[in-house]
Design a protein around this motif. Structure first.
Motif, PDB file in Angstrom:
ATOM      1  N   TYR A   1       0.770  -1.235   0.000  1.00  0.00           N
ATOM      2  CA  TYR A   1       0.000   0.000   0.000  1.00  0.00           C
ATOM      3  C   TYR A   1       0.808   1.295   0.000  1.00  0.00           C
ATOM      4  O   TYR A   1       0.390   2.250  -0.664  1.00  0.00           O
ATOM      5  CB  TYR A   1      -1.089  -0.071   1.078  1.00  0.00           C
ATOM      6  CG  TYR A   1      -2.039  -1.163   0.658  1.00  0.00           C
ATOM      7  CD1 TYR A   1      -2.817  -0.980  -0.482  1.00  0.00           C
ATOM      8  CD2 TYR A   1      -2.039  -2.411   1.267  1.00  0.00           C
ATOM      9  CE1 TYR A   1      -3.605  -2.001  -0.960  1.00  0.00           C
ATOM     10  CE2 TYR A   1      -2.839  -3.436   0.796  1.00  0.00           C
ATOM     11  CZ  TYR A   1      -3.619  -3.229  -0.315  1.00  0.00           C
ATOM     12  OH  TYR A   1      -4.383  -4.229  -0.806  1.00  0.00           O
TER      13      TYR A   1
ATOM     14  N   LYS B   1      -5.581   6.827  -4.011  1.00  0.00           N
ATOM     15  CA  LYS B   1      -4.929   7.131  -2.725  1.00  0.00           C
ATOM     16  C   LYS B   1      -5.818   6.706  -1.557  1.00  0.00           C
ATOM     17  O   LYS B   1      -5.346   6.146  -0.573  1.00  0.00           O
ATOM     18  CB  LYS B   1      -4.628   8.632  -2.628  1.00  0.00           C
ATOM     19  CG  LYS B   1      -3.623   9.065  -3.657  1.00  0.00           C
ATOM     20  CD  LYS B   1      -2.783  10.228  -3.202  1.00  0.00           C
ATOM     21  CE  LYS B   1      -1.595  10.364  -4.155  1.00  0.00           C
ATOM     22  NZ  LYS B   1      -0.397  10.831  -3.517  1.00  0.00           N
ATOM     23  N   ARG B   2      -7.101   6.977  -1.681  1.00  0.00           N
ATOM     24  CA  ARG B   2      -8.005   6.563  -0.607  1.00  0.00           C
ATOM     25  C   ARG B   2      -8.016   5.050  -0.480  1.00  0.00           C
ATOM     26  O   ARG B   2      -8.087   4.504   0.618  1.00  0.00           O
ATOM     27  CB  ARG B   2      -9.421   7.044  -0.897  1.00  0.00           C
ATOM     28  CG  ARG B   2      -9.582   8.533  -0.692  1.00  0.00           C
ATOM     29  CD  ARG B   2     -11.006   8.935  -0.980  1.00  0.00           C
ATOM     30  NE  ARG B   2     -11.191  10.361  -0.768  1.00  0.00           N
ATOM     31  CZ  ARG B   2     -12.198  11.042  -1.264  1.00  0.00           C
ATOM     32  NH1 ARG B   2     -13.115  10.431  -1.999  1.00  0.00           N
ATOM     33  NH2 ARG B   2     -12.307  12.327  -1.024  1.00  0.00           N
TER      34      ARG B   2
ATOM     35  N   ALA C   1      -5.583   3.022  -1.103  1.00  0.00           N
ATOM     36  CA  ALA C   1      -4.374   2.541  -0.431  1.00  0.00           C
ATOM     37  C   ALA C   1      -4.558   2.572   1.084  1.00  0.00           C
ATOM     38  O   ALA C   1      -3.940   1.807   1.812  1.00  0.00           O
ATOM     39  CB  ALA C   1      -3.175   3.396  -0.846  1.00  0.00           C
ATOM     40  N   VAL C   2      -5.451   3.453   1.543  1.00  0.00           N
ATOM     41  CA  VAL C   2      -5.719   3.532   2.983  1.00  0.00           C
ATOM     42  C   VAL C   2      -6.740   2.480   3.420  1.00  0.00           C
ATOM     43  O   VAL C   2      -6.616   1.898   4.501  1.00  0.00           O
ATOM     44  CB  VAL C   2      -6.226   4.951   3.367  1.00  0.00           C
ATOM     45  CG1 VAL C   2      -6.545   5.017   4.849  1.00  0.00           C
ATOM     46  CG2 VAL C   2      -5.192   5.998   3.002  1.00  0.00           C
TER      47      VAL C   2
END
Lengths: 519, 72
Positions: free
Chosen positions: A90, A281-282, A284-285
């Motif tokens: 991630y 990006k979200r 990856a969280v």
């Protein structure tokens, strides 16, 4: 194995439900399915939530959920390398892949090879990237069938079904599942697995949650489960003087697998189908939620040891046919009521359909864009391009089916192991290429070939049984994942040759992308 | 030819991204059973914990990058 009508009824009901969903998906966020970016990337319209389900269903495959606990069941702590692997994916996804999304969005790229073609202006390098992707993915699709085969057998559904007039049809349930899968992938494209993934992941989380609560309670708690594991298998053997031992294999497997995962065509397809770089990006969280589920599923291997499934007579034929891959299905059969066995097995079987669909779409995208359009029919219309992709997605699935039915499963496992070593060799062209074009395409091509050669040779030294190869560095034996060591060789060769080529001939190379395309 | 790159100054916040690599790859540190939590040996809960921490680390970076802009 005995057939349980309740478990089978629940299993089939869920299977039919997702099939209807797969065909219905064609109408979801309707687009012109005769365009490749609509059929093969879902129109790049998936927001954060759909991308989460899609990538979760895509990266964490049914085979993973069967094979990881099977490895824990058989080998102990070593099987847990899947966890550091998914920890490291991630940060890489977060930093690197929004750049690929941006440039693909700006330039209309559908595959990683499209990007390499544009960035380095070399159709040969793009071909190398495309072929590597297709070859590495094919055995991966075949392995999804293994996951499905195990649960179908565990349900007691006979694999050879006699049909009047045709005689015995071997592997009939697999054939049916795959024909259905092929049909809705053909008609709905990436929308089908995206929609099915929502159901599959729901079932998966329910199953995991139930498993980690109910099973330890029945087995007397986690302390008892870990106490039943051979102390030698509970941890990795420590390093010896002059030999780092399995700990270095563990770390390099984790790092190498994390670097390789996102280069697979099905990962790229999933990432590029999202609607914004922010969605990546979200994700990856929030995708680590699946990693956590995977970590818990890995522990099911130990629960299977504690439950003593291997010695139970009713599972003897299952273990004989599928080896340790039968551990988790056996555990579920022993610990869960019949109806919930149906739910859990449906989660695994449907979990095989989602990645198999995305993988075949990803291969079809690669073939169409980087082989068909580049070499066979450069003037093909957009409709023709999409038509070719749909047909290729069928051919790819047929190939995988043939593989599993005609050849020993061992071949698919060995080829998938090699697939990881091969796909990582596209890292310099794709990931380093996102940051710099100082590397020369010919140098990248030679580095790629050397990496594939060296990595394959290293795996061959163990007759393809393991992907780790012992390096001797200053007198210390360092067991290292062959993908990682061969990647370092690849990068070193690409870098050195780039310097030489640039010094000898300075010909400005075409770059179709601009600095601002990446941000 | 390449245009002069708009060099973005290096931000220390990105150093956070190295933490998961150190934590996950330094195997001798966590290759032990003690301390246990609820009967789960250190080797296992430490790595499971880092799945959560690895995700948590990305959150401040995400907000730092997207502050006051629509770009992700």
């Amino acid at each position: 194995m005995t057939m349980d009508p309740v478990a089978i009824a629940v299993f089939l009901t869920l299977f039919v439900f997702v099939t209807l969903l797969g065909f219905g998906a064609a109408r979801w966020r309707r687009g012109d399915l005769n365009q490749l970016h609509e059929w093969g990337l879902g129109g790049r319209r998936f927001g954060t939530v759909v991308t989460w389900f899609l990538l979760g269903g895509d990266l964490y495959t049914a085979y993973t959920f069967v094979a990881v606990p099977a490895l824990m069941f058989g080998a102990g702590a070593m099987g847990f390398f899947a966890v550091p692997y998914t920890i490291l994916v991630y940060p890489i996804m977060f930093m690197v892949f929004p750049r690929l999304w941006s440039v693909a969005h700006a330039k209309g790229y559908v595959t990683a090879a499209d990007f390499v073609r544009g960035r380095f202006g070399s159709h040969t390098l793009a071909l190398a990237v495309a072929v590597t992707g297709i070859v590495a993915t094919m055995p991966y699709i075949a392995l999804q069938l293994v996951g499905m085969e195990v649960v179908i057998a565990a349900l007691g559904i006979p694999m050879n079904i006699a049909i009047p007039g045709l005689g015995h049809i071997p592997d009939a349930p697999l054939l049916v599942a795959f024909v259905v899968l092929a049909a809705y992938t053909y008609s709905s494209g990436l929308r089908a697995p995206a929609m099915i993934a929502v159901v599959k992941d729901g079932l998966l989380y329910i199953t995991v949650l139930a498993a980690v609560i109910v099973i330890p309670a029945e087995l007397g708690g986690y302390a008892k489960i870990f106490a039943s594991i051979d102390p030698k298998a509970l941890l990795l053997p420590p390093a010896q003087p002059g030999n780092l031992g399995p700990q270095s294999a563990y770390a390099t497997l984790g790092l190498g697998s994390a670097l390789a995962l996102l280069l697979y065509p099905h990962s790229v397809t999933g990432l590029l189908s999202s609607s914004s770089r922010r969605a990546i990006k979200r994700n990856a969280v929030i995708l680590p939620a699946y990693s956590f589920a995977l970590g818990l599923i890995a522990l099911l291997g130990f629960m299977a040891v504690a439950a003593g499934v291997k010695t139970l007579p009713q599972f003897a034929s299952g273990f004989a046919a599928f080896g340790n891959n039968f551990a988790v299905p056996a555990l579920f059969l022993k610990m869960f009521p019949a109806w919930f066995v149906g739910v859990a097995f449906a989660a695994i079987a449907i979990g095989a359909l989602v990645p198999a669909a995305i993988m075949s779409i990803a291969c079809a995208n690669l073939f169409t864009r980087n082989i068909y359009k580049e070499y066979i029919s450069p003037n093909a219309s957009l409709e023709r391009e999409c038509q070719v992709a749909k047909i290729v997605s069928l051919v790819v699935k047929l190939g995988a089916l043939f593989f599993i039915i005609e050849l020993p499963t061992q071949y698919a496992i060995q080829l998938q192991l090699l697939g990881g070593i091969w796909i990582i060799q596209t890292l310099p062209s794709v990931i380093l290429g996102l940051y710099t074009r100082k590397l020369h395409p010919t140098a990248l091509l030679i580095g790629w070939a050397s990496g594939i050669g060296a990595g394959t040779w290293m795996a061959a030294q163990s007759s393809f049984k393991t992907s780790t190869y012992v390096l001797h560095i200053f007198g210390t034996a360092v067991p290292c994942y062959a993908a990682l060591s061969s990647l370092l060789l690849n990068i070193a060769i690409a870098a050195v040759l780039s310097v030489i080529f640039r010094a000898v001939t300075w010909v400005p190379l075409a770059d179709a992308t601009r600095q601002e395309d990446y941000i | 030819m390449e245009k002069p790159a708009r060099k973005r100054p290096f931000r220390p916040v990105y150093l956070l991204l190295l933490l998961p690599f150190v934590a996950a790859l330094w195997v001798p540190f966590y290759n032990r059973t003690q301390p246990e939590i609820a009967g789960i040996p250190f080797f296992y809960w430490y790595q499971l914990l880092w799945i959560v921490l690895g995700a948590a680390i990305l959150i401040p970076i995400y907000f730092w990058e997207t502050r006051g802009s629509d770009r992700g």
